[in-house]
Enzyme design. Sequence first.
Site, PDB file in Angstrom:
ATOM      1  N   GLU A  47      82.625 -24.551 -52.923  1.00 32.44           N
ATOM      2  CA  GLU A  47      82.033 -25.384 -51.885  1.00 32.44           C
ATOM      3  C   GLU A  47      81.483 -24.552 -50.730  1.00 32.44           C
ATOM      4  OE1 GLU A  47      85.244 -27.414 -54.179  1.00 32.44           O
ATOM      5  OE2 GLU A  47      85.180 -25.576 -52.969  1.00 32.44           O
ATOM      6  N   ARG A 194      87.776 -25.823 -64.576  1.00 33.10           N
ATOM      7  CA  ARG A 194      88.524 -24.577 -64.671  1.00 33.10           C
ATOM      8  C   ARG A 194      89.687 -24.783 -65.642  1.00 33.10           C
ATOM      9  NH1 ARG A 194      84.639 -23.317 -61.804  1.00 33.10           N
ATOM     10  NH2 ARG A 194      84.728 -22.089 -59.882  1.00 33.10           N
ATOM     11  N   GLY A 250      73.029 -23.607 -69.721  1.00 34.75           N
ATOM     12  CA  GLY A 250      73.128 -22.160 -69.789  1.00 34.75           C
ATOM     13  C   GLY A 250      71.787 -21.491 -69.574  1.00 34.75           C
ATOM     14  N   GLY A 253      68.224 -23.614 -69.603  1.00 30.93           N
ATOM     15  CA  GLY A 253      67.686 -24.349 -68.473  1.00 30.93           C
ATOM     16  C   GLY A 253      68.598 -25.489 -68.082  1.00 30.93           C
ATOM     17  N   ASP A 285      77.180 -22.392 -58.374  1.00 34.18           N
ATOM     18  CA  ASP A 285      77.184 -22.863 -56.983  1.00 34.18           C
ATOM     19  C   ASP A 285      75.797 -22.694 -56.366  1.00 34.18           C
ATOM     20  OD1 ASP A 285      79.932 -23.132 -57.404  1.00 34.18           O
ATOM     21  OD2 ASP A 285      80.334 -21.132 -56.595  1.00 34.18           O
TER      22      ASP A 285
END
Length: 367
Positions: A47, A194, A250, A253, A285
Amino acid sequence: MSADLHADVADVTDVVCLGESMVTFVPSSPGRLADVPAFSRGIGGAESNVACSLARVGHTARWISRVGADGFGDHLVAEIAAAGVDVSYVQRDPDRPTGIYFRTAGERALTDAHQGDEGDEGEESVSEVVYYRAGSAASAMSPRLVPREWASSGRVLHLTGITAALSDDCHTLMRELTTRAPGRPLLSFDVNYRTALWRGQDSGRLLDLARGCDLVFVGEDEAVAAWGLRGAEAVRAALPEPAVLVVKQGSAGATVYARQPDGGDAVTFEPALDVDVVASVGAGDAFAAGFLSGTLRGLSVAARLRHGHLMAAAALTVPGDLGTPPSRERADRLVALDAGAWGTLRLGPGWTDTGTPGTVRAEVPHP
């Protein structure tokens, strides 16, 4: 709520990003963590990475979190503030530490054999990532400690699935913030699955949180690992509620499903760029930040995707989590290229630093 922003919003922060950040230790030389003799210190956190990237391209951004009353907390707050992010809502916890982690340079794998997250862009190489975040200051975030009005103080509220896995209190906070309510800001959510964090937990809770949001980012590989969903269409079928769904595919695109007034979707695909990858951590991110920047500016969906790819390329070509993005003028020029010219771009380390002689040249057509 529409996933496009109202034009009459004024005097508020563009984006509020809420979540944990940690001090990152990156190896001084290649190799296994067991063999690396020294590390350099940086910052990491999905974030705050988004907040820093947005601030660096001219938007106002606020980061909400909790850090320890320790030197690592001092470092995090100072570094994020130096990027131009408002850190006035960050709380200091006198009893819990700031989280830290150590990593090598490659992707974080989406298997039980490795701790990690998805690789959104670039070539695949597996890294080691070791977190020391259990019982951290950020894991104490809750509706009581983070008032809803703080989270709603921007045109966009950006969250990720990482926060929901940190503690029961954090999950309660996320569930409250993703509940649809009148007057809330546009709610952006990056699944950011995760494996290590969700081991032993129900990752279906991520799907429930995403359903309450307006704009959702998810990698195809994440969707397989977390929910057993294969392909962009299957992801959209499982997530019909968000007005805009971005499925990252990936190095190929990304595809956007944007709901239209008739209830159907406009589907837009934009290919990723050819990038000489230094390290892949942080690319997802950066991609989200680029897409959000285009959203804030009211650009077309295709332009939003291309800005996402450019910001990801800036992160991919540096060793740390945060790259220096291209100037807005330069990014706009690249985004405006026709499909053929876009497809010939190759970006390497230093490509955003046009003022320094000797950097790796950018925009190199393939021979």
